[in-house]
Design an enzyme around this catalytic site. Structure first.
Site, PDB file in Angstrom:
ATOM      1  N   PRO A 129       8.020 -21.699  -4.807  1.00  0.00           N
ATOM      2  CA  PRO A 129       8.346 -20.505  -4.011  1.00  0.00           C
ATOM      3  C   PRO A 129       9.826 -20.208  -3.864  1.00  0.00           C
ATOM      4  CG  PRO A 129       7.861 -22.321  -2.543  1.00  0.00           C
ATOM      5  CD  PRO A 129       7.618 -22.837  -3.939  1.00  0.00           C
ATOM      6  N   SER A 131      12.455 -22.833  -3.121  1.00  0.00           N
ATOM      7  CA  SER A 131      13.284 -23.794  -2.381  1.00  0.00           C
ATOM      8  C   SER A 131      14.372 -24.376  -3.283  1.00  0.00           C
ATOM      9  CB  SER A 131      12.417 -24.911  -1.799  1.00  0.00           C
ATOM     10  OG  SER A 131      11.687 -25.583  -2.816  1.00  0.00           O
ATOM     11  N   LYS A 132      13.975 -24.867  -4.459  1.00  0.00           N
ATOM     12  CA  LYS A 132      14.949 -25.489  -5.354  1.00  0.00           C
ATOM     13  C   LYS A 132      15.805 -24.436  -6.048  1.00  0.00           C
ATOM     14  CE  LYS A 132      11.793 -29.358  -6.059  1.00  0.00           C
ATOM     15  NZ  LYS A 132      10.687 -28.724  -5.305  1.00  0.00           N
ATOM     16  N   ASP A 195      10.775 -28.865 -12.527  1.00  0.00           N
ATOM     17  CA  ASP A 195       9.972 -29.408 -11.429  1.00  0.00           C
ATOM     18  C   ASP A 195       8.527 -29.075 -11.780  1.00  0.00           C
ATOM     19  OD1 ASP A 195       9.697 -30.666  -8.838  1.00  0.00           O
ATOM     20  OD2 ASP A 195       9.156 -28.683  -8.074  1.00  0.00           O
ATOM     21  N   CYS A 248       6.041 -33.869  -7.599  1.00  0.00           N
ATOM     22  CA  CYS A 248       5.717 -34.355  -6.258  1.00  0.00           C
ATOM     23  C   CYS A 248       4.446 -35.192  -6.317  1.00  0.00           C
ATOM     24  CB  CYS A 248       5.575 -33.203  -5.261  1.00  0.00           C
ATOM     25  SG  CYS A 248       4.355 -31.949  -5.717  1.00  0.00           S
TER      26      CYS A 248
END
Length: 479
Positions: A129, A131-132, A195, A248
């Site tokens: 969304p 964040s990174k 990611d 994650c």
């Protein structure tokens, strides 16, 4: 979470096969069933760390620095405030000054940050969304070019909205399966963050159903996708460039084995960049290879995996592809550019902008500097920010002109108080007493950060917040 958190026996048996000897299964399960500490990251595109710490003290928020991210803090608010005002409706969040982000998810951009140089080309291959992506943009100080890719259409919209709120101006968004980058953007990027989509085993502390559909077969299926993505990322990386791979999840099937696939495939052109000294106590999570395998009980966080590689030489690619179709932007008319530049200079005292002004139909867009070498290699959903729309009587400034460039204004800037900010975000005009001092448009700020545009109208500022951004419910204040 609590004892209702679903942890299947097959998952526990699998974890037992690779749990490090210095950790216990009881400790792992206890961590999985314990709620996460809230973490936030200060958006330095809009607020300094010193100002955030001052604001937090004024609000009686308890903050504690996160050791691996200078901009990150664990945050505790009073039970009364938590019950009455969601953190997403606080002034610091609405203004884009903070982003609520799990602490361990701040690690991958920090692993990349150690080698960032202004003006480089960076790819975030699976960005939503945001964040990174927004963390990378802040680490790049809105300089250079950041390509943010997202396969999901709905998540791409969320990503775009996040970047506008956070004041990100150096980003181009794309909407593809990440496999395209190796073919269409061969050796184009100085740095890449992958990611990767994963089984999410490390997220069980915030999602009690994260393991509901867990199976080893699913891990293996996801790993095949991850192999294609990391191969594509490596082909898109310039020689001498760096690649950070993260998930994650916890299983070596999606972590160490993917890294081994990369090392075996490109054995003569890749080397591991160890992360065991990335931050104090990083060695607690470091593997023998130099990766970080973050277990939930190590730092009281989500589970995460981070690996970093350097491309040591060019890799031949005989099946490169070229985008078809005409690029829809041009430098535009001199008249339109002059009208825009005159408008922002007269109204806001802005004499120059950090980028290249481009035109599409009646739209004016500000592209990031150094975009020209990448702009025709793939089709983008958007490049940079839409700053204005032209019409026969001049130009109409766009919302993201204010959120991303409003900090450059020296004239016609109005700081909202809490009551005015609440009215603004609920789509209402802002009442003034005494009447406003000027005419035309005004940059509205909150917590010192630009949040949008208004228009001076005697005893009020007319609200120009786009209708799709109007919020309902309790905002800013709480009692």
């Amino acid at each position: 979470m609590d004892n209702k958190t679903y942890i299947p026996d097959d998952f526990i048996a699998d974890v037992a096969s690779y749990l490090p000897a210095h950790l216990t299964m009881d400790g792992f399960i206890a961590s999985c069933r314990t709620g996460l500490r809230r973490a936030v990251r200060v958006n330095t595109l809009k607020m300094s760390l010193q100002e955030f710490e001052h604001q937090a003290a004024q609000l009686n928020w308890h903050i504690e620095p996160i050791p691996w991210c200078e901009q990150g803090y664990w945050l505790t608010r009073s039970a009364e405030e938590e019950a009455n005002l969601p953190i997403g409706n606080t002034a610091l969040h609405l203004s884009g000054c903070i982003y609520v982000q799990e602490a361990s998810s701040m690690l991958p951009p920090m692993a990349l940050a150690t080698c960032l140089v202004p003006g480089e080309h960076v790819l975030d291959m699976a960005a939503a969304p945001g964040s990174k992506t927004s963390q990378l943009a802040a680490l790049m100080d809105n300089q250079g070019v950041l390509i943010a890719n997202e396969l999901s259409s709905s998540r791409l919209k969320t990503l775009a909205a996040t970047l506008k709120r956070m004041g990100v101006a150096n980003c181009a968004l794309s909407h593809f399966d990440g496999q395209v980058f190796g073919d269409y953007m061969y050796e184009s990027f100085d740095h890449i963050l992958l990611d990767a989509p994963c089984s999410g085993e490390g997220t069980v502390r915030k999602d009690p159903d994260a393991l509901k559909n867990w199976s080893l077969a699913s891990n293996l299926d996801i790993a095949e996708v991850q192999k294609t993505l990391i191969h594509s990322a490596f082909m898109a990386l310039k020689p001498g460039g760096t690649l950070v791979y993260s998930t994650c999840t916890l299983t070596p099937v999606e972590n160490q084995q993917i890294c081994e696939h990369l090392l075996e495939t490109f054995s003569e052109h890749v080397e591991i960049v160890p992360l065991n000294t990335l931050f104090p106590d990083a060695n607690k999570a470091a593997t023998a290879q130099g990766y970080l395998h973050v277990w939930p009980q190590l730092y009281d966080s989500e589970g995460f995996f981070i690996a970093k590689f350097k491309k040591t030489g060019s890799v031949e690619h005989l099946q490169q592809k070229t985008k078809k179709g005409q690029f829809p932007f041009s430098s535009g008319s001199k008249k339109d550019r002059q009208a825009f530049e005159t408008s922002i200079k007269q109204q806001f005292g802005i004499k120059s902008l950090p980028g290249t002004l481009m035109s599409r139909d009646k739209e004016l867009w500000l592209f990031p500097q150094h975009m020209e070498t990448l702009q025709e290699k793939i089709k983008y959903s958007r490049i940079g920010i839409k700053v204005a729309t032209t019409h026969k009587n001049g130009v109409k400034l766009e919302h993201e002109f204010a959120t991303c460039l409003g900090h450059l204004a020296t004239n016609n800037v109005f700081e909202l108080d809490p009551a005015q900010a609440k009215a603004y975000f609920q789509g209402q005009d802002i009442r003034l007493d005494p009447p406003g001092p000027a005419q035309g448009e005004v940059v509205l700020t909150l917590c010192g950060a630009p949040v949008g545009l208004g228009k001076w109208q005697k005893a009020k500022i007319k609200n120009k917040l786009p209708r799709d951004l109007v919020l309902n419910g309790q905002l800013i204040t709480w009692v």
